[in-house]
Design a protein around this motif. Structure first.
Motif, short mmCIF file in Angstrom:
data_model
loop_
_atom_site.label_atom_id
_atom_site.label_comp_id
_atom_site.label_asym_id
_atom_site.label_seq_id
_atom_site.Cartn_x
_atom_site.Cartn_y
_atom_site.Cartn_z
N THR A 131 13.03 -60.38 -23.07
CA THR A 131 12.35 -59.24 -22.26
C THR A 131 11.26 -58.67 -23.11
OG1 THR A 131 14.05 -57.68 -23.05
CG2 THR A 131 14.39 -58.65 -21.02
N MET A 132 11.03 -58.89 -24.42
CA MET A 132 10.17 -58.18 -25.17
C MET A 132 8.81 -58.47 -24.82
SD MET A 132 11.42 -58.86 -29.13
CE MET A 132 12.80 -57.92 -29.81
N ILE A 133 8.32 -59.81 -24.29
CA ILE A 133 7.03 -60.12 -23.89
C ILE A 133 6.79 -59.10 -22.49
CG2 ILE A 133 5.32 -61.80 -22.95
CD1 ILE A 133 6.49 -63.38 -25.14
N PRO A 134 7.51 -59.21 -21.43
CA PRO A 134 7.27 -58.22 -20.38
C PRO A 134 7.21 -56.94 -20.67
CG PRO A 134 8.99 -60.07 -19.86
CD PRO A 134 8.97 -60.04 -21.24
N VAL A 135 8.13 -56.26 -21.42
CA VAL A 135 8.07 -54.92 -21.85
C VAL A 135 6.82 -54.63 -22.57
CG1 VAL A 135 9.26 -53.23 -23.22
CG2 VAL A 135 10.66 -54.89 -21.84
N TYR A 136 6.63 -55.42 -23.54
CA TYR A 136 5.31 -55.24 -24.29
C TYR A 136 3.90 -55.06 -23.44
CZ TYR A 136 1.43 -55.72 -27.53
OH TYR A 136 0.33 -55.78 -28.29
N LEU A 153 10.75 -45.66 -26.34
CA LEU A 153 11.04 -45.75 -24.90
C LEU A 153 12.01 -46.90 -24.51
CD1 LEU A 153 10.68 -44.11 -22.25
CD2 LEU A 153 8.57 -45.45 -21.93
N PRO A 154 11.84 -48.13 -25.02
CA PRO A 154 12.46 -49.36 -24.25
C PRO A 154 13.96 -49.35 -24.63
CG PRO A 154 10.40 -49.96 -25.26
CD PRO A 154 10.42 -48.68 -25.54
N GLY A 155 14.21 -48.72 -25.74
CA GLY A 155 15.57 -48.68 -26.40
C GLY A 155 16.32 -47.42 -26.06
N LEU A 156 16.04 -46.75 -25.10
CA LEU A 156 16.43 -45.20 -24.95
C LEU A 156 17.79 -45.41 -24.30
CD1 LEU A 156 15.35 -42.25 -25.47
CD2 LEU A 156 14.58 -42.33 -23.12
N VAL A 157 17.96 -46.27 -23.16
CA VAL A 157 19.20 -46.46 -22.46
C VAL A 157 19.61 -48.10 -22.60
CG1 VAL A 157 18.81 -44.63 -21.01
CG2 VAL A 157 18.25 -46.55 -20.22
N GLY A 158 20.90 -48.25 -22.59
CA GLY A 158 21.31 -49.65 -22.54
C GLY A 158 22.56 -49.72 -21.77
N LEU A 219 12.31 -55.29 -35.56
CA LEU A 219 11.61 -56.41 -34.76
C LEU A 219 10.57 -55.45 -33.99
CD1 LEU A 219 10.94 -58.94 -34.62
CD2 LEU A 219 12.75 -59.40 -32.51
N TRP A 220 11.29 -54.58 -32.89
CA TRP A 220 10.47 -53.94 -31.86
C TRP A 220 9.17 -53.21 -32.71
CZ3 TRP A 220 8.97 -55.03 -27.42
CH2 TRP A 220 8.42 -53.91 -26.64
N PRO A 221 9.59 -52.23 -33.59
CA PRO A 221 8.50 -51.46 -34.25
C PRO A 221 7.43 -52.34 -34.98
CG PRO A 221 10.54 -50.49 -34.81
CD PRO A 221 10.99 -51.70 -33.92
N LEU A 222 8.02 -53.54 -35.15
CA LEU A 222 7.10 -54.42 -36.09
C LEU A 222 6.05 -55.01 -34.88
CD1 LEU A 222 5.92 -55.85 -38.32
CD2 LEU A 222 7.80 -57.71 -37.99
#
Length: 283
Positions: A131-136, A153-158, A219-222
């Motif tokens: 899901t990283m590419i679609p979210v990006y 924002l993407p990791g706010l809820v899980g 990974l996500w911040p990078l």
């Protein structure tokens, strides 16, 4: 009779000896596991020459704060620390939102409830890398890349957090909630003053996981951040290992700075987890 008494006397002795053997093995294993972490922490206060010394020393012969001072004065670790704390803070906001969602799924009945919950659970089967590419792309379309909002924002809820809260809150008696409503308490007050205190143990568990995930966010911040001013501590530590690969004392200081808060938080929350499980067992 004497033979029976002798055998009965030997059984407790064998059990005690076995306990001592297991205790010694676990103690030695625990020391072997903890020793590298202790050496890393003490090495943060050593000089480079002492870190490379053979045979190695556990305690620093020359205590110095130059490594930590170098991290914050020359390596922008203060900026990385600020960004990491922001990520952790918003992660705990997400923890509160997960608790609200779990309470909604556990104690409210609405159309499509089970299907919606199954849909939430289905997202757990999708790897985050997929899901990283679609979210990006969504964040890029919304002009949120290279921003702190795009990082948190993407990791706010899980789904995992919602699942844990829902399973735990399902065990809370409905009669307790009905009694609070009859007393005139609103749903919001019921959640804050009744549900959350009862859920202290699961909040402690989720608090540990949330803090570790936010503190180690890499990974996500990078991916999202192009500006070094938005990097987190994990990203900064990886840059440190690349730019100063030969300075082991500096790397030990950076690694110790990353590990110590996690250990402190875990020890603090672990006490509350044990207390709550003990109370639950007594009930």
């Amino acid at each position: 009779m004497r033979t029976t008494n002798t055998q009965a006397a030997r059984r407790p002795n064998r059990g005690t000896a076995l306990q001592w053997i297991v205790g010694v093995i676990l103690t030695v294993g625990g020391i072997l596991v903890v020793l590298p972490f202790v050496w890393m922490i003490f090495s943060a206060f050593k000089t480079e020459a002492e870190v490379m010394q053979i045979p190695p020393t556990l305690f620093p012969e020359t205590f110095t704060m130059d490594n930590l001072r170098n991290l914050f004065e020359n390596m922008n670790f203060m900026v990385y620390l600020r960004n990491t704390l922001i990520v952790v803070l918003f992660s705990f906001v997400g923890l509160f939102l997960n608790a609200m969602a779990g309470f909604g799924f556990a104690k409210y009945r609405f159309k499509g409830q089970n299907k919606l919950f199954l849909l939430v659970l289905a997202t757990m089967m999708i790897p985050g890398q997929v899901t990283m590419i679609p979210v990006y792309l969504i964040l890029n379309y919304s002009h949120l890349t290279n921003t702190m909002i795009g990082i948190v924002l993407p990791g706010l809820v899980g789904a995992f957090g919602i699942f844990l809260f829902r399973q735990f809150m399902s065990t809370i008696p409905d009669e307790l909630l009905e009694a609070t409503r009859l007393d005139g308490a609103s749903e919001w007050r019921t959640f804050l003053q009744i549900i959350l205190p009862i859920s202290k143990s699961i909040l402690a568990v989720q608090g540990i996981l949330t803090f570790i995930a936010g503190w180690n966010s890499f990974l996500w911040p990078l991916i999202v951040a192009n500006d070094e001013k938005l990097y987190t501590l994990s990203v900064g530590l990886s840059l440190l290992k690349g730019q100063y690969a030969g300075n082991y004392a500096l790397q030990m200081a950076g690694s110790a700075f990353m590990v110590i808060p996690i250990i402190i938080i875990f020890v603090f929350f672990q006490r509350h987890i044990i207390e709550n499980y003990s109370i639950s067992g007594m009930k």
